[in-house]
Design a protein around this motif. Structure first.
Motif, short mmCIF file in Angstrom:
data_model
loop_
_atom_site.label_atom_id
_atom_site.label_comp_id
_atom_site.label_asym_id
_atom_site.label_seq_id
_atom_site.Cartn_x
_atom_site.Cartn_y
_atom_site.Cartn_z
N GLN A 53 -3.41 -2.91 -9.32
CA GLN A 53 -4.16 -2.60 -8.10
C GLN A 53 -5.00 -3.77 -7.59
O GLN A 53 -5.47 -3.75 -6.46
CB GLN A 53 -5.08 -1.39 -8.32
N CYS A 111 -6.22 8.02 -4.86
CA CYS A 111 -5.96 6.72 -5.49
C CYS A 111 -6.56 5.63 -4.61
O CYS A 111 -6.44 5.70 -3.39
CB CYS A 111 -4.45 6.52 -5.61
N LEU A 112 -7.20 4.65 -5.22
CA LEU A 112 -7.82 3.56 -4.46
C LEU A 112 -6.77 2.74 -3.69
O LEU A 112 -7.11 2.03 -2.75
CB LEU A 112 -8.63 2.65 -5.39
N HIS A 153 -2.74 8.92 -14.64
CA HIS A 153 -2.70 8.26 -13.33
C HIS A 153 -2.70 6.73 -13.51
O HIS A 153 -1.90 6.02 -12.90
CB HIS A 153 -3.91 8.73 -12.50
N HIS A 157 0.36 3.56 -13.06
CA HIS A 157 0.26 2.29 -12.31
C HIS A 157 0.91 1.14 -13.08
O HIS A 157 1.47 0.23 -12.48
CB HIS A 157 -1.22 1.93 -12.07
#
Ligand code: ZN
Length: 196
Positions: A53, A111-112, A153, A157
């Motif tokens: 991310q 989610c960011l 979660h 990623h």
């Protein structure tokens, strides 16, 4: 230092991230990165942040569920989600296993990397995770409730997966509409109203 968070569509979010060696983990670079990821997660704010991310294809994620984040959530919703505060920690090279008493539960999550959206996502209620910690030492985490959801979660990623791959797609909602129509509603009602 606040690092820029990449959004859905960025190729790195769809790549299998690479593992880190214990030696790399102890390096100055990775130790500094952990600090920057902690600041970035808190600044967002979020309860988890995975290296992809911030554009790095590494199997590393930071997690922290602070008590102050719970102020906006009702006691009833906290209990329903089995959400408890958890300290800052780093999860590296994780392998995830569902617990033996596997039970799938559904809640809205965000989610960011998909800012402003939420959806209903089925996840295991409890999981066991084998990983390395911030010093490169082996660790086993037995998690349940909201913490198990955060782990699933974040570990997704590291495999190039996003919650939109697992969500009930008919539940996909803007934050505004989630707050207006679905937040706090029993999940059974949400599913029957949305037909999912
Ligand atoms: Zn996410």
């Amino acid at each position: 230092m606040l690092l820029p968070i990449v959004h859905a569509g960025e190729p790195v979010l769809r790549q299998q991230a690479r593992a880190l060696s214990p030696r790399e983990i102890r390096s100055k670079e990775i130790q500094k990165l952990i600090e920057h990821m902690r600041e970035t997660m808190r600044g967002a704010p979020g309860v988890g942040l995975a290296a992809p991310q911030i554009g790095l294809s590494l199997q590393m994620t930071v997690i922290e569920d602070r008590k102050e984040y719970h102020k906006e959530v009702s006691a009833e919703q906290l209990a329903l989600r089995e959400r408890r505060a958890g300290p800052f920690h780093v999860v590296i090279n994780p392998r995830i296993r569902s617990a033996e008493d596997d039970q799938v539960i559904e809640f809205f999550e965000g989610c960011l990397s998909l800012p402003g959206f939420f959806a209903l996502v089925p996840r295991s209620r409890s999981v066991r995770v084998e990983c390395l910690d911030h010093r490169g030492h082996s660790k086993t985490i037995d998690a349940s409730g909201w913490y198990a959801r955060i782990l699933q979660h974040e570990i997704d990623h590291l495999r190039g997966n996003l919650y939109i791959d697992r969500m009930h797609s008919r539940s996909f909602s803007s934050r505004e509409n989630w707050e207006k129509f679905w937040k706090g509603k029993p999940i059974g009602e949400v599913r029957s109203e949305l037909g999912c």
